[in-house]
Enzyme design. Structure first.
Site, PDB file in Angstrom:
ATOM      1  N   GLY A   4       0.809  -1.222   0.000  1.00 41.88           N
ATOM      2  CA  GLY A   4       0.000   0.000   0.000  1.00 41.88           C
ATOM      3  C   GLY A   4       0.837   1.265   0.000  1.00 41.88           C
ATOM      4  O   GLY A   4       2.046   1.222   0.246  1.00 41.88           O
ATOM      5  N   HIS A  56      -4.054  -3.021  -0.399  1.00 45.48           N
ATOM      6  CA  HIS A  56      -4.287  -4.351  -0.950  1.00 45.48           C
ATOM      7  C   HIS A  56      -5.367  -5.022  -0.097  1.00 45.48           C
ATOM      8  O   HIS A  56      -5.267  -6.196   0.258  1.00 45.48           O
ATOM      9  CB  HIS A  56      -2.993  -5.155  -0.951  1.00 45.48           C
ATOM     10  CG  HIS A  56      -1.881  -4.489  -1.729  1.00 45.48           C
ATOM     11  ND1 HIS A  56      -0.553  -4.745  -1.502  1.00 45.48           N
ATOM     12  CD2 HIS A  56      -1.923  -3.577  -2.724  1.00 45.48           C
ATOM     13  CE1 HIS A  56       0.186  -4.003  -2.333  1.00 45.48           C
ATOM     14  NE2 HIS A  56      -0.616  -3.283  -3.080  1.00 45.48           N
ATOM     15  N   HIS A  85      -3.874   3.945  -1.477  1.00 40.18           N
ATOM     16  CA  HIS A  85      -3.882   2.677  -2.219  1.00 40.18           C
ATOM     17  C   HIS A  85      -3.569   1.556  -1.238  1.00 40.18           C
ATOM     18  O   HIS A  85      -2.614   1.645  -0.473  1.00 40.18           O
ATOM     19  CB  HIS A  85      -2.830   2.725  -3.335  1.00 40.18           C
ATOM     20  CG  HIS A  85      -2.496   1.378  -3.885  1.00 40.18           C
ATOM     21  ND1 HIS A  85      -3.456   0.509  -4.366  1.00 40.18           N
ATOM     22  CD2 HIS A  85      -1.322   0.728  -4.023  1.00 40.18           C
ATOM     23  CE1 HIS A  85      -2.875  -0.611  -4.766  1.00 40.18           C
ATOM     24  NE2 HIS A  85      -1.579  -0.504  -4.563  1.00 40.18           N
ATOM     25  N   THR A 101       7.675   5.407  -2.677  1.00 33.08           N
ATOM     26  CA  THR A 101       7.054   4.163  -3.147  1.00 33.08           C
ATOM     27  C   THR A 101       7.226   3.986  -4.653  1.00 33.08           C
ATOM     28  O   THR A 101       7.153   4.964  -5.412  1.00 33.08           O
ATOM     29  CB  THR A 101       5.542   4.124  -2.799  1.00 33.08           C
ATOM     30  OG1 THR A 101       4.943   3.058  -3.523  1.00 33.08           O
ATOM     31  CG2 THR A 101       4.826   5.401  -3.204  1.00 33.08           C
ATOM     32  N   SER A 102       7.414   2.745  -5.074  1.00 30.74           N
ATOM     33  CA  SER A 102       7.605   2.478  -6.513  1.00 30.74           C
ATOM     34  C   SER A 102       6.320   2.748  -7.298  1.00 30.74           C
ATOM     35  O   SER A 102       6.336   2.830  -8.518  1.00 30.74           O
ATOM     36  CB  SER A 102       8.050   1.027  -6.715  1.00 30.74           C
ATOM     37  OG  SER A 102       7.139   0.175  -6.058  1.00 30.74           O
ATOM     38  N   GLU A 103       5.181   2.900  -6.572  1.00 30.45           N
ATOM     39  CA  GLU A 103       3.919   3.189  -7.272  1.00 30.45           C
ATOM     40  C   GLU A 103       3.646   4.692  -7.361  1.00 30.45           C
ATOM     41  O   GLU A 103       2.534   5.102  -7.726  1.00 30.45           O
ATOM     42  CB  GLU A 103       2.778   2.395  -6.616  1.00 30.45           C
ATOM     43  CG  GLU A 103       2.985   0.922  -6.941  1.00 30.45           C
ATOM     44  CD  GLU A 103       2.117  -0.072  -6.207  1.00 30.45           C
ATOM     45  OE1 GLU A 103       2.058  -1.221  -6.674  1.00 30.45           O
ATOM     46  OE2 GLU A 103       1.500   0.259  -5.188  1.00 30.45           O
ATOM     47  N   HIS A 125      -4.628  -6.806  -7.812  1.00 29.22           N
ATOM     48  CA  HIS A 125      -3.689  -5.923  -7.111  1.00 29.22           C
ATOM     49  C   HIS A 125      -4.360  -5.225  -5.917  1.00 29.22           C
ATOM     50  O   HIS A 125      -3.993  -5.495  -4.783  1.00 29.22           O
ATOM     51  CB  HIS A 125      -3.116  -4.921  -8.122  1.00 29.22           C
ATOM     52  CG  HIS A 125      -2.089  -4.007  -7.550  1.00 29.22           C
ATOM     53  ND1 HIS A 125      -1.257  -3.236  -8.327  1.00 29.22           N
ATOM     54  CD2 HIS A 125      -1.753  -3.719  -6.277  1.00 29.22           C
ATOM     55  CE1 HIS A 125      -0.448  -2.533  -7.563  1.00 29.22           C
ATOM     56  NE2 HIS A 125      -0.740  -2.799  -6.314  1.00 29.22           N
TER      57      HIS A 125
END
Ligand code: ZN
Length: 216
Positions: A23, A92, A90, A69-71, A153
């Site tokens: 997340g 999970h 975000h 974060t990689s997102e 996801h």
């Protein structure tokens, strides 16, 4: 801003909406292009304000010693498209993510609270997590939605502030549980015809009254 992100991160962890380092949470500073975002690889339940990274809309680090974060590309893309969005959560969350893994959309049409508070929650096609493709997908769905569900996801919610983005996430996951239970009990039954329009009109009226009160 950093403290509020830490608070929301702890709430999503405490409610079991994320596990491990999963997340991410971000917020935009008022009237600026500065984004505060959770770092990569750390558990949301134990974050501290100095660990929140400050970045610009292109992903350049403005302040902070940790990697964002990689997102992050998904967050930045949403902020770029939506002027009215100042916070993104975000997770999970297991039940709504279960629906996304089964490729079953969260049909909200029978549940008034989601009609009013979130609206349609599109199920987005699969893209590899942590890649830039997540940002590309965002461009196609964020324009007209306050939330979407990434296939296999997890859910993403947006809001004009962190509290709203968080509350939408909490509601989305609770709604997924309600949907699952109603499916087990024979399936959700539709609301009376015209009810969705009635609910939205009530909400618009409530908003008008609040706005008028504020202006007094
Ligand atoms: Zn994720």
């Amino acid at each position: 801003m950093r403290s509020k992100i830490v608070e929301v991160s702890k709430r999503i962890y405490a409610r079991g909406l994320v596990a491990g380092a999963g997340g991410n949470v971000s917020a935009r500073a008022p009237k600026s292009d500065e984004i505060f975002i959770t770092p990569s690889g750390l558990c949301k339940g134990y974050l501290k304000p100095p660990q929140i990274v400050k970045v610009d809309l292109n992903g350049n680090i403005l302040k902070g010693s940790l990697r964002p974060t990689s997102e992050m590309p998904m967050h930045n893309e949403i902020y770029r498209i939506r002027d009215d969005v100042n916070a993104i959560v975000h997770t999970h969350a297991p039940v709504s993510t279960g629906f996304s893994c089964a490729n079953i959309p969260l049909d909200y049409s029978f549940y008034p609270e989601v009609i009013v508070m979130i609206g349609e929650i599109p199920l987005v096609e699969y893209v590899t997590p942590t890649t830039k493709d997540l940002g590309n997908v965002a461009t196609r769905y964020v324009d007209e939605h306050n939330a979407f569900l990434l296939r296999s996801h997890g859910p993403v919610t947006m809001g004009s502030n962190l509290e709203q983005a968080y509350q939408r996430m909490e509601l989305l996951e609770d709604f997924a549980k309600i949907f699952l239970v109603s499916k087990l009990l024979g399936g959700p039954q539709p609301l009376p015809s015209g009810e969705a329009e009635k609910l939205l009109a009530l909400e618009t009226e409530k908003y008008r009254v609040e706005l008028a009160e504020k202006r007094k």
